[in-house]
Design a protein around this motif. Sequence first.
Motif, PDB file in Angstrom:
ATOM      1  N   UNK A  49       0.828  -1.210   0.000  1.00  0.00           N
ATOM      2  CA  UNK A  49       0.000   0.000   0.000  1.00  0.00           C
ATOM      3  C   UNK A  49       0.862   1.259   0.000  1.00  0.00           C
ATOM      4  N   UNK A  50       0.442   2.255  -0.791  1.00  0.00           N
ATOM      5  CA  UNK A  50       1.167   3.512  -0.914  1.00  0.00           C
ATOM      6  C   UNK A  50       0.169   4.678  -0.874  1.00  0.00           C
ATOM      7  N   UNK A  51       0.696   5.889  -1.024  1.00  0.00           N
ATOM      8  CA  UNK A  51      -0.146   7.092  -0.994  1.00  0.00           C
ATOM      9  C   UNK A  51      -1.203   7.025  -2.102  1.00  0.00           C
ATOM     10  N   UNK A  79       5.800  -9.910   2.573  1.00  0.00           N
ATOM     11  CA  UNK A  79       6.014  -8.783   1.678  1.00  0.00           C
ATOM     12  C   UNK A  79       6.312  -7.484   2.408  1.00  0.00           C
ATOM     13  N   UNK A  80       6.070  -7.437   3.713  1.00  0.00           N
ATOM     14  CA  UNK A  80       6.363  -6.226   4.466  1.00  0.00           C
ATOM     15  C   UNK A  80       5.437  -6.072   5.659  1.00  0.00           C
ATOM     16  N   UNK A  81       5.318  -4.849   6.151  1.00  0.00           N
ATOM     17  CA  UNK A  81       4.428  -4.584   7.285  1.00  0.00           C
ATOM     18  C   UNK A  81       3.630  -3.319   7.022  1.00  0.00           C
ATOM     19  N   UNK A  82       2.467  -3.268   7.616  1.00  0.00           N
ATOM     20  CA  UNK A  82       1.597  -2.095   7.491  1.00  0.00           C
ATOM     21  C   UNK A  82       1.065  -1.722   8.870  1.00  0.00           C
ATOM     22  N   UNK A  83       1.112  -0.436   9.154  1.00  0.00           N
ATOM     23  CA  UNK A  83       0.548   0.041  10.416  1.00  0.00           C
ATOM     24  C   UNK A  83      -0.959   0.206  10.270  1.00  0.00           C
ATOM     25  N   UNK A  84      -1.687  -0.312  11.229  1.00  0.00           N
ATOM     26  CA  UNK A  84      -3.134  -0.100  11.279  1.00  0.00           C
ATOM     27  C   UNK A  84      -3.461   0.670  12.554  1.00  0.00           C
ATOM     28  N   UNK A  85      -4.512   1.461  12.508  1.00  0.00           N
ATOM     29  CA  UNK A  85      -4.895   2.270  13.659  1.00  0.00           C
ATOM     30  C   UNK A  85      -6.397   2.128  13.875  1.00  0.00           C
ATOM     31  N   UNK A 110      -9.961  -5.239   8.142  1.00  0.00           N
ATOM     32  CA  UNK A 110     -10.649  -4.477   7.101  1.00  0.00           C
ATOM     33  C   UNK A 110     -10.615  -2.999   7.480  1.00  0.00           C
ATOM     34  N   UNK A 111     -10.369  -2.166   6.498  1.00  0.00           N
ATOM     35  CA  UNK A 111     -10.311  -0.740   6.798  1.00  0.00           C
ATOM     36  C   UNK A 111     -10.076   0.105   5.573  1.00  0.00           C
ATOM     37  N   UNK A 112      -9.786   1.368   5.829  1.00  0.00           N
ATOM     38  CA  UNK A 112      -9.596   2.353   4.758  1.00  0.00           C
ATOM     39  C   UNK A 112      -8.182   2.898   4.832  1.00  0.00           C
ATOM     40  N   UNK A 113      -7.547   3.008   3.677  1.00  0.00           N
ATOM     41  CA  UNK A 113      -6.186   3.553   3.625  1.00  0.00           C
ATOM     42  C   UNK A 113      -6.251   5.064   3.783  1.00  0.00           C
ATOM     43  N   UNK A 114      -5.421   5.605   4.682  1.00  0.00           N
ATOM     44  CA  UNK A 114      -5.351   7.052   4.876  1.00  0.00           C
ATOM     45  C   UNK A 114      -3.895   7.471   5.039  1.00  0.00           C
ATOM     46  N   UNK A 115      -3.625   8.728   4.799  1.00  0.00           N
ATOM     47  CA  UNK A 115      -2.268   9.252   5.000  1.00  0.00           C
ATOM     48  C   UNK A 115      -1.983   9.359   6.494  1.00  0.00           C
ATOM     49  N   UNK A 116      -0.738   9.115   6.838  1.00  0.00           N
ATOM     50  CA  UNK A 116      -0.339   9.345   8.217  1.00  0.00           C
ATOM     51  C   UNK A 116      -0.260  10.841   8.467  1.00  0.00           C
ATOM     52  N   UNK A 126       8.565   1.267   3.485  1.00  0.00           N
ATOM     53  CA  UNK A 126       7.871   1.326   2.197  1.00  0.00           C
ATOM     54  C   UNK A 126       6.427   1.774   2.355  1.00  0.00           C
ATOM     55  N   UNK A 127       5.784   1.352   3.426  1.00  0.00           N
ATOM     56  CA  UNK A 127       4.391   1.755   3.682  1.00  0.00           C
ATOM     57  C   UNK A 127       4.327   2.875   4.718  1.00  0.00           C
ATOM     58  N   UNK A 128       5.421   3.583   4.887  1.00  0.00           N
ATOM     59  CA  UNK A 128       5.544   4.537   5.987  1.00  0.00           C
ATOM     60  C   UNK A 128       4.772   5.824   5.847  1.00  0.00           C
ATOM     61  N   UNK A 129       4.177   6.080   4.685  1.00  0.00           N
ATOM     62  CA  UNK A 129       3.404   7.310   4.515  1.00  0.00           C
ATOM     63  C   UNK A 129       1.913   7.090   4.704  1.00  0.00           C
ATOM     64  N   UNK A 130       1.518   5.822   4.862  1.00  0.00           N
ATOM     65  CA  UNK A 130       0.083   5.541   4.992  1.00  0.00           C
ATOM     66  C   UNK A 130      -0.162   4.663   6.218  1.00  0.00           C
TER      67      UNK A 130
END
Length: 627
Positions: A49-51, A79-85, A110-116, A126-130
Motif C-alpha cells: 500500500x502507498x499514498x 512482503x512487508x508490514x503495514x501500520x493499522x490504527x 478491514x479498513x480504509x487507507x489514509x495518510x499518516x 515502504x508503507x511509511x506514509x500511509x
Amino acid sequence: MATKNVCTILRDAILHRIRPRCCFYRHLSSNVATDKVSFTSRTHTCGELRVADVGKEVTLCGWLQYRRMGLFFVLRDWHGITQTVVAEDQLEKLGSKLSSLTYDSVLRVEGTVQCRPDGEKNKKMATGEIEVLVKDVQILNSCKSNLPLGAKDFHQVSEALSMKYRYLNIRRPIMQRNLRLRSAMIMKMREFLCNQHEFVDVETPTLFRRTPGGAQEFIVPSRFPGKFYSLPQSPQQFKQLLMVGGIDRYFQIAKCYRDEGAKPDRQPEFTQVDIEMSFTDQPSVMRMIEDLLQYSWPLAGHINSPFPRMSYEQARRRFGTDKPDTRFAMELCDITDMMQTCGVPVITARLQSDTASVQAICVPKAKKHLSNKDMDYIIKACQDGLPDLNVMTVKIQEEKQWQGGVAKSLTEDVKQSLSHKLNLQPDDVVVIVTGETDHALTYLGRARLMCADSLEARGVTVRSGSGFNFLWVEDFPLFLPREDGQEGVESAHHPFTAPHNEDEHLLYTHPEKVRSQHYDLVLNGAEVGGGSIRIHNSKMQRYVLEHILKEDAGQLEHLLDALDSGCPPHGGIALGLDRLLAIICGTNSIRDVIAFPKSHDGKDPMSQAPANVSQADLDKYSISVKT
C-alpha cells in the motif's frame, strides 16, 4: 548494490518495511504479471500500500508484529508490514477483542487507507506514509505467548532450536528469503530446460533395488518376506534407461538418498537437478550447464563463462584436492629436487621411496597473525586419517631470516632457492611435508584451507568475499584404489562412466591408468555438480562390472539388456541443488536452504523421526528387531 548481499537486502526489506530491491525479484516481476493475493480473502499484501491507495477499502491478513497504546497495530507478512490504527469510535467495539492479543496472532483487518499525519511518516518504511484505519478485525488464530522463536528476531539462532521449531524458524526473514530464492531459481531452471531447450521432466521411482558399488543405500521392507526395496542414491540407471527409450533430453528435480552421516554440506536426503542427453559429448554438457546457471542465476550481475577448466592432476598438484577453492592463491609447491641433498636425515630417508616427495606451502603473514598454538592445532588436525608424514614449519623473520628446527640443517643455497621458488616474505610461514606424494598433497590441501580460515577469523582478507569462482575439473582417473584398503579398485565416479577415448585400450590391460570422461563442477571449493559421458556398450559395461570392479553383474541385467537394445551414446550431469543454493545464500550449511532438513545425525528433531513402530507393523514385513 554490488557491495550488499541479497541476505542483507531482504533482511532490510523486513526491518525497514521496504519492498525487496534484489534484482532477482525485479527480473522475475519485469517479465511476468503476478498477483500476490489471488485466490485469497485479502485485497493487498502488507507491503504494497502507498499514498496512491489512499481512500481504498482494503483487507489485509497477517501476523501481529507490534502494538502500541491499544490503538496502533502493525501487521506483517513476507512482503512487508503495514501500520493499522483503530479509530476512537471503534475502540469500544474492538477494544475487548484486541486487548489480550499476543504477538504472532493471525488477523484479518478491514479498513480504509489514509495518510499518516505530518510528523508521523516513516520514509525508511515502504508503507511509511500511509496507515489503515480499522473498521473490523477478525482473529483468525491466536498465538500462545513466549514463542521460542520470533520472526522479528534477527539474532543468531542455535541449529538445535531452529530444527526443533522449524515451522517457526521458517517465518524468519533469512529462511523466507532462502526458500523463496530456491523456488524462483528452480522455476528459472525449468523455464530454460523445458521451454527453451525442450527437455522432458520425467519423475523416476524412489523404490528401486540395490545398486552395486557407490554410497550406502537405505533399504525399505516389502510385504514379500526377505525382499527389500532400496532408495536410490541417484536416478542414474533410470535416466540411462530413458535414453534407451528415446527421451533424448531428460531432466528432473530429483530426491536422492544416502545412508550416511549428515555433514554441513550433506544429509541423508538431498535434491539434485538431474540432467541427461543423447548424442552429446563432454564439452556440450559443460556448455549447457554454464548457460543454465547464467540464465537462472539469482543475484545481481552475471557469472562469467566459459568456466575455467583444470585437470584432476593439476588440481591435486596445485591445491591438494580435486575441488580447489580458487578464490585465493597459496598454491602447493613440489620442492623435492631442492631437498634431495638438503642434509636433513628425516627428509632424505623418506625420499628413498619412488612414490615419495617433499611438498610445501607458503602461508603469507601467518607469523604475524597465527600463534604457535594455532599452527600446532592446524598441523595436528590435518594429519587426521593419513599415514605418518614428516611435517616441519619455518617462520620467515625480518630480512628473510629463517626460524625453525629444520632451518639450522639447510644450507644457505637451499634456503635461497626455496625463498625464490616460494616467493617468501617477512612474517610468512612455510609448511613442509615429506612422505608419499598422494598423502602429502592431501595434507597440504587441508592445511591450505585451515590456514585461510584461521587468518580470516582474525580479520585478514584471504578469499574474495563476494566472488563466485566456478571451475570445471576433468580428466579424473576412471578407477581409484579401494578406500577400505582391500585389494582392487573402485569407480572414482560410478561404474557407468565411460573411459577417455584416448585411454580406452588401457581398460583391458592397465585399468588403473585409464582417465575417465567424468567432470565435476566446483564453486568456491565445493563440488556442486558431477557428471560423465556414460558407457553405452553392454559388452564394455559388463567387463567393467565383472572383471575390474568384481561386482555381481546379475543385479544389473535389466540395464545391460537395455544397452543391447539400440542404446544411443549419452551423457549428463547432476547439480547438487542444496549445496549450490547454500553458497549463493552465503550459508555454511545446506540445512539453511531446506525447509525441513535432518540433523547432523540424520534425525528430525521436530517430529522425532525415525520412530518406533508397533510389533503388528513389523510382522506385516516379516521383520524382527535385534536390540
